[in-house]
Design a protein around this motif. Structure first.
Motif, PDB file in Angstrom:
ATOM      1  N   VAL A   1       0.991  -1.116  -0.010  1.00 26.45           N
ATOM      2  CA  VAL A   1      -0.008  -0.115   0.065  1.00 26.45           C
ATOM      3  C   VAL A   1       0.743   1.249   0.232  1.00 26.45           C
ATOM      4  O   VAL A   1       1.308   1.520   0.855  1.00 26.45           O
ATOM      5  CB  VAL A   1      -1.017  -0.154   1.379  1.00 26.45           C
ATOM      6  CG1 VAL A   1      -1.934   1.318   1.030  1.00 26.45           C
ATOM      7  CG2 VAL A   1      -1.606  -1.308   1.166  1.00 26.45           C
TER       8      VAL A   1
ATOM      9  N   GLY B   1       1.829   5.028   0.046  1.00 21.72           N
ATOM     10  CA  GLY B   1       1.797   6.576   0.365  1.00 21.72           C
ATOM     11  C   GLY B   1       2.503   7.199  -0.540  1.00 21.72           C
ATOM     12  O   GLY B   1       3.789   7.145  -0.522  1.00 21.72           O
TER      13      GLY B   1
ATOM     14  N   LYS C   1       0.520  13.038  -4.911  1.00 22.64           N
ATOM     15  CA  LYS C   1       0.216  13.142  -6.391  1.00 22.64           C
ATOM     16  C   LYS C   1       0.625  14.316  -7.108  1.00 22.64           C
ATOM     17  O   LYS C   1       0.241  14.144  -8.447  1.00 22.64           O
ATOM     18  CB  LYS C   1      -1.502  12.852  -6.205  1.00 22.64           C
ATOM     19  CG  LYS C   1      -2.005  14.069  -5.936  1.00 22.64           C
ATOM     20  CD  LYS C   1      -3.539  13.724  -5.915  1.00 22.64           C
ATOM     21  CE  LYS C   1      -4.398  14.827  -5.289  1.00 22.64           C
ATOM     22  NZ  LYS C   1      -5.901  14.743  -5.423  1.00 22.64           N
TER      23      LYS C   1
ATOM     24  N   LYS D   1      -1.558  -1.113  -4.210  1.00 23.42           N
ATOM     25  CA  LYS D   1      -2.643  -0.324  -4.060  1.00 23.42           C
ATOM     26  C   LYS D   1      -1.681   1.165  -3.797  1.00 23.42           C
ATOM     27  O   LYS D   1      -1.050   1.448  -3.089  1.00 23.42           O
ATOM     28  CB  LYS D   1      -3.668  -0.333  -2.874  1.00 23.42           C
ATOM     29  CG  LYS D   1      -4.647   0.541  -2.741  1.00 23.42           C
ATOM     30  CD  LYS D   1      -5.598   0.125  -1.571  1.00 23.42           C
ATOM     31  CE  LYS D   1      -6.649   1.248  -1.486  1.00 23.42           C
ATOM     32  NZ  LYS D   1      -7.576   0.829  -0.181  1.00 23.42           N
ATOM     33  N   TYR D   2      -2.338   2.194  -4.370  1.00 22.75           N
ATOM     34  CA  TYR D   2      -1.950   3.500  -4.424  1.00 22.75           C
ATOM     35  C   TYR D   2      -2.607   4.350  -3.914  1.00 22.75           C
ATOM     36  O   TYR D   2      -3.874   4.455  -3.788  1.00 22.75           O
ATOM     37  CB  TYR D   2      -1.468   4.103  -5.872  1.00 22.75           C
ATOM     38  CG  TYR D   2      -0.873   3.421  -6.971  1.00 22.75           C
ATOM     39  CD1 TYR D   2       0.237   2.771  -6.447  1.00 22.75           C
ATOM     40  CD2 TYR D   2      -1.401   3.177  -8.152  1.00 22.75           C
ATOM     41  CE1 TYR D   2       1.239   2.154  -7.410  1.00 22.75           C
ATOM     42  CE2 TYR D   2      -0.533   2.472  -8.862  1.00 22.75           C
ATOM     43  CZ  TYR D   2       0.609   1.963  -8.641  1.00 22.75           C
ATOM     44  OH  TYR D   2       1.312   1.259  -9.484  1.00 22.75           O
ATOM     45  N   GLU D   3      -2.063   5.033  -2.497  1.00 24.02           N
ATOM     46  CA  GLU D   3      -3.022   5.885  -1.797  1.00 24.02           C
ATOM     47  C   GLU D   3      -2.302   7.361  -1.730  1.00 24.02           C
ATOM     48  O   GLU D   3      -1.141   7.579  -1.383  1.00 24.02           O
ATOM     49  CB  GLU D   3      -3.093   5.416  -0.320  1.00 24.02           C
ATOM     50  CG  GLU D   3      -3.633   4.198  -0.104  1.00 24.02           C
ATOM     51  CD  GLU D   3      -5.238   4.377  -0.285  1.00 24.02           C
ATOM     52  OE1 GLU D   3      -5.601   5.600  -0.131  1.00 24.02           O
ATOM     53  OE2 GLU D   3      -6.102   3.315  -0.057  1.00 24.02           O
TER      54      GLU D   3
ATOM     55  N   ILE E   1      -1.719  10.884  -0.535  1.00 26.34           N
ATOM     56  CA  ILE E   1      -1.902  11.172   0.969  1.00 26.34           C
ATOM     57  C   ILE E   1      -1.309  12.756   1.113  1.00 26.34           C
ATOM     58  O   ILE E   1      -0.848  13.421   0.131  1.00 26.34           O
ATOM     59  CB  ILE E   1      -0.721  10.529   1.693  1.00 26.34           C
ATOM     60  CG1 ILE E   1       0.796  10.523   1.437  1.00 26.34           C
ATOM     61  CG2 ILE E   1      -1.111   8.895   1.804  1.00 26.34           C
ATOM     62  CD1 ILE E   1       1.647  10.052   2.242  1.00 26.34           C
TER      63      ILE E   1
ATOM     64  N   LEU F   1      -0.363   8.087   9.020  1.00 25.52           N
ATOM     65  CA  LEU F   1      -0.918   7.126   7.999  1.00 25.52           C
ATOM     66  C   LEU F   1      -0.035   5.918   8.209  1.00 25.52           C
ATOM     67  O   LEU F   1      -0.630   4.594   8.073  1.00 25.52           O
ATOM     68  CB  LEU F   1      -0.947   7.663   6.638  1.00 25.52           C
ATOM     69  CG  LEU F   1      -2.081   8.780   6.526  1.00 25.52           C
ATOM     70  CD1 LEU F   1      -1.882   9.356   5.143  1.00 25.52           C
ATOM     71  CD2 LEU F   1      -3.597   8.252   6.761  1.00 25.52           C
TER      72      LEU F   1
ATOM     73  N   ALA G   1      -2.946   2.714   7.591  1.00 25.78           N
ATOM     74  CA  ALA G   1      -3.490   3.069   6.183  1.00 25.78           C
ATOM     75  C   ALA G   1      -2.675   3.015   5.024  1.00 25.78           C
ATOM     76  O   ALA G   1      -3.158   2.843   3.983  1.00 25.78           O
ATOM     77  CB  ALA G   1      -4.064   4.521   6.598  1.00 25.78           C
ATOM     78  N   ILE G   2      -1.434   3.145   5.082  1.00 26.39           N
ATOM     79  CA  ILE G   2      -0.392   2.868   4.038  1.00 26.39           C
ATOM     80  C   ILE G   2       0.814   1.717   4.927  1.00 26.39           C
ATOM     81  O   ILE G   2       0.693   1.935   6.016  1.00 26.39           O
ATOM     82  CB  ILE G   2       0.286   3.920   3.483  1.00 26.39           C
ATOM     83  CG1 ILE G   2       0.909   4.956   4.513  1.00 26.39           C
ATOM     84  CG2 ILE G   2      -0.827   4.768   2.812  1.00 26.39           C
ATOM     85  CD1 ILE G   2       1.667   6.067   4.144  1.00 26.39           C
TER      86      ILE G   2
END
Length: 282
Positions: free
Chosen positions: A52, A54, A57, A91-93, A95, A103, A108-109
């Protein structure tokens, strides 16, 4: 982090510039370092078989939003290739960079992968082996007549708040910074370069990757001073103690270098200023 193809370089660069650049290579993490008791039971990537990621972007070419609205970038592609090697899901998160530690510790990541500088953060994360050379550099307007550090005496320099460049200019290079008229900080680099272009400031101190991206976007507007402020490295950051995941990622990165994947990805993002010459994990 991932720490962001495009059809046509000019349109692509303009699109990404509009997103704003955030300095993922910034200073040492200042969020929660301990994590809650519940977070201690969170499984890492190697144990859960799920990576996952983090990332920020708005940090091309390492992570950004493409013209199709999808997340893309060198580090995101690299993370996917590593996950494929390991047989993991990815999975890309996207943040909030300031929340990265919370996180990570909450689960969460389970990694921070997006042009993430490791120097100065070693006590806060377990890192993979470094994979990419980075530097802190100074960018000026091409027609400003600024050729070296001496020419910055009495000038206004700007950098991102809580960035590696700020750390360097307030630490190892504080004597240089003392010659500036001011050392200003700002929330993100896109605005810093807008101020440079307008003449509101004389220089931007930033990561090499940001400088390369800006120079690729506007080669006639900016130039980078030859002497770097410091040299450092990007690595993948995991929760403290997650050595199993960090080692697995490093192993896969070496394999991806050997099979040519790294070279292919560097070539893919070369128009953004990314250079295969800066890859260090072999």
């Amino acid at each position: 982090m991932s720490r962001r193809q495009f059809v046509g370089l000019a349109g692509s660069l303009a699109t990404v510039l509009g997103l704003g650049l955030v300095g993922c290579g910034g200073g040492a993490g200042k969020g929660s370092a301990a994590g809650s008791a519940a977070a201690k039971d969170v499984k890492g990537a190697a144990e859960s078989k799920k990576l996952v990621v983090g990332f920020d972007k708005s940090y091309p070419p390492y992570g950004f939003v493409g013209d199709d609205g999808e997340y893309t970038g060198f580090d995101l592609d690299l993370a996917k290739a590593v996950a494929d090697k390991q047989g993991w899901e990815v999975k890309y998160e996207a943040i909030d960079w300031d929340a990265k530690d919370t996180l990570l510790n909450s689960g969460a990541i389970n990694c921070i992968w997006n042009g993430f500088t490791m120097e100065g953060r070693e006590d806060d994360y377990t890192f993979s082996e470094p994979y990419m050379l980075n530097e802190q550099v100074l960018v000026v307007k091409k027609d400003a007549g600024i050729k070296g550090w001496d020419d910055l005496a009495g000038k206004t320099v700007i950098t991102q708040t809580d960035s590696a460049a700020q750390d360097v200019l307030e630490g190892d290079q504080k004597d240089l910074a003392a010659t500036f008229a001011t050392l200003d900080t700002i929330g993100e680099y896109n605005t810093a370069f807008m101020q440079l272009e307008s003449g509101a400031v004389d220089a931007v101190a930033c990561d090499l990757s940001i400088a390369q991206y800006q120079l690729a976007a506007k080669p006639d507007a900016y130039t980078q001073l030859d002497e770097p402020l410091s040299s450092e490295h990007y690595a993948v950051g995991f929760k403290k103690g997650d050595t199993k995941s960090a080692d697995a990622v490093a192993e896969s990165l070496k394999a991806l270098y050997e099979d040519g994947t790294v070279k292919d990805l560097c070539d893919k993002y070369s128009s953004y200023g990314l250079s295969f010459d800066n890859w260090v994990l072999k």
